[in-house]
Scaffold this motif. Structure first.
Motif, PDB file in Angstrom:
ATOM      1  N   ASP A 133       0.569  -1.101  -0.024  1.00 48.22           N
ATOM      2  CA  ASP A 133      -0.114   0.228   0.196  1.00 48.22           C
ATOM      3  C   ASP A 133       0.853   1.114   0.013  1.00 48.22           C
ATOM      4  O   ASP A 133       0.712   2.240  -0.895  1.00 48.22           O
ATOM      5  CB  ASP A 133      -0.998  -0.044   1.270  1.00 48.22           C
ATOM      6  CG  ASP A 133      -2.100  -0.684   1.206  1.00 48.22           C
ATOM      7  OD1 ASP A 133      -2.373  -0.923  -0.021  1.00 48.22           O
ATOM      8  OD2 ASP A 133      -2.551  -1.353   1.808  1.00 48.22           O
ATOM      9  N   GLY A 134       1.913   1.092   0.672  1.00 43.86           N
ATOM     10  CA  GLY A 134       3.281   2.535   0.471  1.00 43.86           C
ATOM     11  C   GLY A 134       3.726   2.666  -0.160  1.00 43.86           C
ATOM     12  O   GLY A 134       4.014   4.092  -0.566  1.00 43.86           O
ATOM     13  N   ARG A 179       0.621   4.615  -3.047  1.00 44.31           N
ATOM     14  CA  ARG A 179       0.635   6.017  -2.316  1.00 44.31           C
ATOM     15  C   ARG A 179       2.060   6.451  -2.960  1.00 44.31           C
ATOM     16  O   ARG A 179       2.255   7.837  -3.293  1.00 44.31           O
ATOM     17  CB  ARG A 179       1.212   5.902  -1.017  1.00 44.31           C
ATOM     18  CG  ARG A 179       0.685   6.972  -0.285  1.00 44.31           C
ATOM     19  CD  ARG A 179       0.442   7.388   1.022  1.00 44.31           C
ATOM     20  NE  ARG A 179       0.529   6.461   2.626  1.00 44.31           N
ATOM     21  CZ  ARG A 179       2.124   6.776   2.936  1.00 44.31           C
ATOM     22  NH1 ARG A 179       2.200   7.800   2.678  1.00 44.31           N
ATOM     23  NH2 ARG A 179       2.427   6.399   3.347  1.00 44.31           N
ATOM     24  N   TRP A 180       3.564   5.608  -2.601  1.00 42.69           N
ATOM     25  CA  TRP A 180       4.699   6.852  -2.832  1.00 42.69           C
ATOM     26  C   TRP A 180       4.542   6.548  -4.997  1.00 42.69           C
ATOM     27  O   TRP A 180       4.773   7.871  -5.143  1.00 42.69           O
ATOM     28  CB  TRP A 180       5.941   6.042  -2.173  1.00 42.69           C
ATOM     29  CG  TRP A 180       7.329   7.204  -2.780  1.00 42.69           C
ATOM     30  CD1 TRP A 180       7.488   7.335  -2.325  1.00 42.69           C
ATOM     31  CD2 TRP A 180       7.824   6.638  -3.984  1.00 42.69           C
ATOM     32  NE1 TRP A 180       8.736   8.394  -2.460  1.00 42.69           N
ATOM     33  CE2 TRP A 180       9.025   7.292  -3.870  1.00 42.69           C
ATOM     34  CE3 TRP A 180       8.034   5.543  -5.578  1.00 42.69           C
ATOM     35  CZ2 TRP A 180       9.883   7.781  -4.720  1.00 42.69           C
ATOM     36  CZ3 TRP A 180       8.586   5.772  -6.267  1.00 42.69           C
ATOM     37  CH2 TRP A 180       9.878   6.714  -5.817  1.00 42.69           C
ATOM     38  N   GLU A 192       2.394   7.098  -7.000  1.00 43.55           N
ATOM     39  CA  GLU A 192       0.953   7.437  -7.425  1.00 43.55           C
ATOM     40  C   GLU A 192       1.224   8.802  -7.211  1.00 43.55           C
ATOM     41  O   GLU A 192       0.623   9.957  -7.861  1.00 43.55           O
ATOM     42  CB  GLU A 192      -0.642   7.132  -6.674  1.00 43.55           C
ATOM     43  CG  GLU A 192      -1.604   8.221  -6.900  1.00 43.55           C
ATOM     44  CD  GLU A 192      -2.585   7.809  -5.977  1.00 43.55           C
ATOM     45  OE1 GLU A 192      -4.298   8.237  -6.579  1.00 43.55           O
ATOM     46  OE2 GLU A 192      -2.654   7.631  -4.873  1.00 43.55           O
ATOM     47  N   GLU A 193       2.131   9.588  -5.865  1.00 44.46           N
ATOM     48  CA  GLU A 193       2.208  10.821  -5.582  1.00 44.46           C
ATOM     49  C   GLU A 193       2.907  11.240  -6.895  1.00 44.46           C
ATOM     50  O   GLU A 193       3.352  12.367  -7.200  1.00 44.46           O
ATOM     51  CB  GLU A 193       3.128  11.004  -4.528  1.00 44.46           C
ATOM     52  CG  GLU A 193       1.924  10.535  -3.145  1.00 44.46           C
ATOM     53  CD  GLU A 193       3.341  10.672  -1.775  1.00 44.46           C
ATOM     54  OE1 GLU A 193       2.257  10.682  -1.301  1.00 44.46           O
ATOM     55  OE2 GLU A 193       3.911  10.951  -2.422  1.00 44.46           O
ATOM     56  N   ALA A 240       2.601   0.008   5.804  1.00 41.90           N
ATOM     57  CA  ALA A 240       2.138   0.599   4.742  1.00 41.90           C
ATOM     58  C   ALA A 240       3.480   2.152   4.420  1.00 41.90           C
ATOM     59  O   ALA A 240       3.969   1.981   3.170  1.00 41.90           O
ATOM     60  CB  ALA A 240       0.982   1.826   4.710  1.00 41.90           C
ATOM     61  N   TYR A 285       6.214   2.550   1.981  1.00 43.40           N
ATOM     62  CA  TYR A 285       7.488   3.987   1.141  1.00 43.40           C
ATOM     63  C   TYR A 285       8.086   4.570   1.445  1.00 43.40           C
ATOM     64  O   TYR A 285       8.986   5.273   0.632  1.00 43.40           O
ATOM     65  CB  TYR A 285       5.310   5.822   2.437  1.00 43.40           C
ATOM     66  CG  TYR A 285       6.039   6.125   1.085  1.00 43.40           C
ATOM     67  CD1 TYR A 285       4.949   6.738   0.396  1.00 43.40           C
ATOM     68  CD2 TYR A 285       6.683   7.097   2.059  1.00 43.40           C
ATOM     69  CE1 TYR A 285       4.607   8.226   0.421  1.00 43.40           C
ATOM     70  CE2 TYR A 285       6.716   8.873   1.286  1.00 43.40           C
ATOM     71  CZ  TYR A 285       6.176   8.977   0.674  1.00 43.40           C
ATOM     72  OH  TYR A 285       5.909  10.425  -0.024  1.00 43.40           O
TER      73      TYR A 285
END
Length: 338
Positions: free
Chosen positions: A89-90, A93-94, A96-97, A131, A135
Motif C-alpha cells: 500500500d505504501g 501511495r509513493w 501515485e504521488e 504501509a 513508502y
C-alpha cells in the motif's frame, strides 16, 4: 539491536545492473524485520511462479498471460507474514504521488504485486512492515547496488529450521547479475528457507541447520536420508522470495516462463526447497530495453542466466548475513561457522 545491513559482496553484480530497475530497503529499527521494493517506474512486463506450498502473495493473478494488465511498476518483498503485505500500500501511495501507474481514467493506478516471508520468531512479532515501511523503502530506492545481508525483507530471515529454530542460522538478502551478448539478467533474493543453502560450485553447505551442540553444520539432506526425524513444523513459517529482472524485450508468456525457469537456481542453492512449509515465489520483470534479435540470447540462454543469477544471489544472501542475538536466542551467520 543487531546490525541491519552489510556491504554488497564485490564481483558478481546486482539486479540494479538491469536498466530501468531501482531497489530500496526499509529495515525496522525496533526488531529485525523490514521490506524491499524493486521499482520499475517506466513499467515492466512481469510474470510470477509460486513453487512453495504456503505462499503469501498479492496481485499475482493479474500476471497470468491471459489477464489484462501488461506491466507492473514495482514488486514488494516483505517480512511480517501476511501482515507484511500492507507494505505494498505504501509503494502504491509513493508511486501515485509521482504520477506512476496505469491510467484508469479516474486516477493513476500503480500495479504492485507483493510477496511475504515469515520472520515473526525473531524479536517482537507484533512489529511488522506496514504501509509506511513500504513508502520508506520506495523513498530509499536507487540504481546503486543494494545492500545485502541483514537488511530489508531479509532483516529477520533465518535458514535451516527443519530440526528446530534453535538450530537455525541467519538468512538475508542477496543480489547478483549475469550479462551475455549485451543482455543482462539480475536477481534479488530474500532467503528465509526451511532447508540448507548450498554453494552450487562446491556442493558444500554454506548455512543451514546446525548439529545439536550448535558448533557445526548438520547437512539436512544427509540427515534426512539416514533417517533423522525433523521437528514438527508450523506451515508457512519459511519462504524464499525473489525478483529476476532483465533488460530484454519479453512478452508476458516469456516473463512467466523466465520466472519458472529461475526456480532452477533455488533448487541448486537450497535443499530441501519448495516444501510444504515454504512459500517460495519468484517474480520476473522485463524492462524492454534490448530486443532479442541478432546475437542476443534467446529464451533458453535467458533461462540459464536467470537460474545462475538466482543461485548466486541466494548464496550471497547468507554469506553477507551477520549473526543476531535476541535474549536467549542466537542465530549465527555463515561467517561464524566457516
Amino acid at each position: 539491536m543487531p546490525e541491519h545491513s552489510s556491504p554488497t559482496t564485490p564481483g558478481a553484480g546486482a539486479i540494479t545492473d538491469v536498466a530501468g530497475i531501482e531497489v530500496g530497503h526499509y529495515s525496522d529499527p525496533r526488531r529485525p524485520t523490514g521490506c524491499t521494493v524493486i521499482l520499475a517506474r517506466e513499467g515492466a512486463v512481469a510474470g510470477v511462479d509460486v513453487r512453495g506450498a504456503a505462499p503469501g502473495t498479492r496481485e499475482t493473478d493479474l500476471l497470468a498471460p491471459g489477464n489484462l494488465v501488461q506491466q507492473v511498476h514495482a514488486v514488494m518483498l516483505a517480512g511480517g507474514s501476511a501482515w507484511g503485505l500492507a507494505a505494498a500500500d505504501g509503494a502504491m501511495r509513493w508511486l501515485e504521488e509521482r504520477g506512476v501507474g496505469l491510467d484508469v481514467r479516474f486516477g493513476t493506478l500503480p500495479i504492485v504485486p507483493a510477496a511475504v516471508l515469515f520472520d515473526l520468531p525473531v524479536g517482537d512479532a507484533r512489529i511488522r512492515p506496514d504501509a509506511d515501511a513500504g513508502y520508506a523503502a520506495c523513498a530509499a530506492a536507487s540504481r546503486a547496488a543494494p545492500a545485502e545481508g541483514n537488511v530489508g525483507a531479509g532483516s529477520g530471515a533465518l535458514v535451516g529450521k527443519l530440526f528446530g529454530i534453535d538450530r537455525a542460522m541467519k538468512g538475508g538478502i542477496g543480489t547478483a547479475s549475469v550479462t551475455v551478448n549485451g543482455v543482462t539478467v539480475g536477481a534479488l533474493i530474500a532467503c528465509n528457507a526451511l532447508g540448507d543453502v548450498i554453494d552450487p560450485n562446491t556442493a558444500q553447505v554454506v548455512a543451514g541447520a546446525r548439529t545439536e551442540d550448535g558448533s557445526a553444520l548438520l547437512d539436512i539432506r544427509r540427515a534426512l536420508l539416514r533417517g533423522d526425524l525433523p521437528k514438527p513444523l508450523l506451515a508457512g513459517t519459511n519462504t524464499t522470495l525473489g525478483v529476476v529482472a532483465t533488460d530484454a524485450v519479453l512478452s508476458k508468456v516469456q516473463a512467466n516462463r523466465l520466472a519458472a525457469v529461475a526456480h532452477d537456481g533455488l533448487a541448486r542453492a537450497i535443499n530441501p526447497v519448495h516444501t510444504m512449509s515454504d512459500g517460495d515465489t519468484l517474480f520476473a520483470l522485463a524492462t524492454g530495453r534490448v530486443p532479442l534479435e541478432g546475437d542476443a540470447p534467446g529464451m533458453t540462454v535467458l533461462g540459464t542466466m536467470a537460474a545462475e543469477a538466482v543461485a548466486l544471489a541466494t548464496v550471497r544472501a547468507v554469506r553477507a548475513a551477520r549473526s543476531v542475538r535476541l535474549g536467549d536466542s542466537y542465530f549465527p551467520a555463515a561467517a561464524d561457522l566457516s
